[in-house]
Motif scaffolding. Sequence first.
Motif, short mmCIF file in Angstrom:
data_model
loop_
_atom_site.label_atom_id
_atom_site.label_comp_id
_atom_site.label_asym_id
_atom_site.label_seq_id
_atom_site.Cartn_x
_atom_site.Cartn_y
_atom_site.Cartn_z
N PRO A 72 53.44 -19.96 -12.33
CA PRO A 72 54.63 -19.77 -11.50
C PRO A 72 55.66 -20.87 -11.73
O PRO A 72 55.32 -22.05 -11.80
N LEU A 73 56.90 -20.48 -11.88
CA LEU A 73 57.99 -21.44 -12.01
C LEU A 73 59.18 -20.95 -11.22
O LEU A 73 59.37 -19.74 -11.06
N GLU A 74 59.95 -21.89 -10.68
CA GLU A 74 61.13 -21.56 -9.89
C GLU A 74 62.35 -21.49 -10.80
O GLU A 74 62.55 -22.35 -11.66
N VAL A 75 63.13 -20.44 -10.59
CA VAL A 75 64.39 -20.28 -11.34
C VAL A 75 65.52 -20.14 -10.33
O VAL A 75 65.31 -19.71 -9.20
N THR A 76 66.72 -20.50 -10.78
CA THR A 76 67.90 -20.40 -9.92
C THR A 76 68.93 -19.49 -10.59
O THR A 76 69.59 -19.90 -11.54
N PRO A 77 69.05 -18.25 -10.13
CA PRO A 77 70.03 -17.32 -10.72
C PRO A 77 71.46 -17.75 -10.40
O PRO A 77 71.71 -18.79 -9.77
N LEU A 78 72.40 -16.91 -10.83
CA LEU A 78 73.81 -17.24 -10.62
C LEU A 78 74.19 -17.32 -9.16
O LEU A 78 75.09 -18.08 -8.79
N THR A 123 62.76 -18.87 -20.04
CA THR A 123 62.82 -18.07 -18.81
C THR A 123 63.88 -18.62 -17.86
O THR A 123 64.69 -17.87 -17.30
N ARG A 124 63.89 -19.94 -17.68
CA ARG A 124 64.91 -20.55 -16.81
C ARG A 124 66.31 -20.33 -17.38
O ARG A 124 67.26 -20.05 -16.64
N GLU A 125 66.44 -20.47 -18.70
CA GLU A 125 67.77 -20.34 -19.31
C GLU A 125 68.31 -18.91 -19.18
O GLU A 125 69.47 -18.71 -18.82
N VAL A 126 67.47 -17.92 -19.47
CA VAL A 126 67.92 -16.52 -19.43
C VAL A 126 68.16 -16.07 -17.99
O VAL A 126 69.19 -15.48 -17.67
N LEU A 127 67.21 -16.34 -17.09
CA LEU A 127 67.34 -15.86 -15.72
C LEU A 127 68.41 -16.62 -14.95
O LEU A 127 68.87 -16.15 -13.91
N GLY A 128 68.81 -17.78 -15.47
CA GLY A 128 69.89 -18.53 -14.83
C GLY A 128 71.26 -17.97 -15.11
O GLY A 128 72.24 -18.42 -14.52
N THR A 129 71.34 -16.99 -16.02
CA THR A 129 72.65 -16.41 -16.37
C THR A 129 72.89 -15.07 -15.70
O THR A 129 73.93 -14.44 -15.97
N ASP A 134 69.66 -8.54 -10.37
CA ASP A 134 69.27 -8.08 -11.71
C ASP A 134 67.82 -8.43 -12.01
O ASP A 134 67.09 -7.65 -12.64
N ILE A 135 67.38 -9.58 -11.54
CA ILE A 135 66.00 -10.01 -11.79
C ILE A 135 65.03 -9.18 -10.96
O ILE A 135 63.94 -8.80 -11.44
N LEU A 136 65.39 -8.89 -9.71
CA LEU A 136 64.49 -8.16 -8.82
C LEU A 136 64.52 -6.66 -9.06
O LEU A 136 63.69 -5.95 -8.51
N SER A 137 65.46 -6.17 -9.84
CA SER A 137 65.51 -4.74 -10.10
C SER A 137 64.36 -4.33 -11.00
O SER A 137 63.74 -5.14 -11.69
#
Length: 294
Positions: A72-78, A123-129, A134-137
């Motif tokens: 598990p890792l935390e990401v921060t979307p836009l 994963t952090r780089e892509v999901l941060g954009t 979009d991620i939860l869809s």
Amino acid sequence: MNRSVILLVLLGFIVVGALSSIFIVDEREKALVMRFGRVVNVQEEPGLAFKLPFVDEVVKYDDRILSLEVGPLEVTPLDDRRLVVDAFARYRITDVRRFREAVGVGNVGAAESRLDNIMRDQTREVLGTVSSNDILSSDRAALMLRIRNGAIAQAQALGLEVIDVRLKRTDLPQANLEATFARMRAEREREAADEIARGEEAAQRVRAQADRTEVELVSEAEREAEVIRGEADAERNNIFAEAYGADPEFFEFYRSLTAYARSLQGGNSSMVLSPNNEFFNYLKSSEGANRATE
């Protein structure tokens, strides 16, 4: 005798050397022939292979598709809505020489540790954009393909090929999740309170309309009843007037008898009157006496 022993020993050394110079490569494996820590041969085809006995060392690697679980890792979307993401990757060792040079004696464990860092960064780089929606869809194939394509180039430096990347779980962090649930509950409670208030308002309008209709109906009915009673009383009075005009004496006699019948009913009550009371005037009159005797 000594010559025979020497020959047997030499024959034994030859057999042992011949056997130690032969190794078998399974179809699920790739092999490196190492000589003093340096790669001297790469054996990728299954079957028998040869090496220098007592000098060369054979190191085998799995040639099948392997799995890597990314923790598990935390990401921060836009939209700055933090998410916890679980992923896994499918990879394969394609270049065993480069793999050995990159990870040394650490083998698969060291390679997976470095590949895990690559996957986390991508994963952090892509999901941060993109946004959290979009991620939860359910349609996240494009995001997973972008993560895979970004990891391929870096994984090639390790002699690895990243075949596939999948996002397993995308949830809110526990603290955010509880806050979101509390906000959702509060929103639903507010909506329920609004619905209840609107329902009570509608019920009040219906009750007020029903009460007004009831009052109007009762008032109309009472008005009609009064009109009917008035007409009936007028008709009764007309009948009495006509009857009185047709035979005043009989009418007087009838009214007196009616008064006597209502007053002199049996029961627990008694009425004491003087014989000279006006109530008995008709009985004492000559007309009444004549009527009584007839």
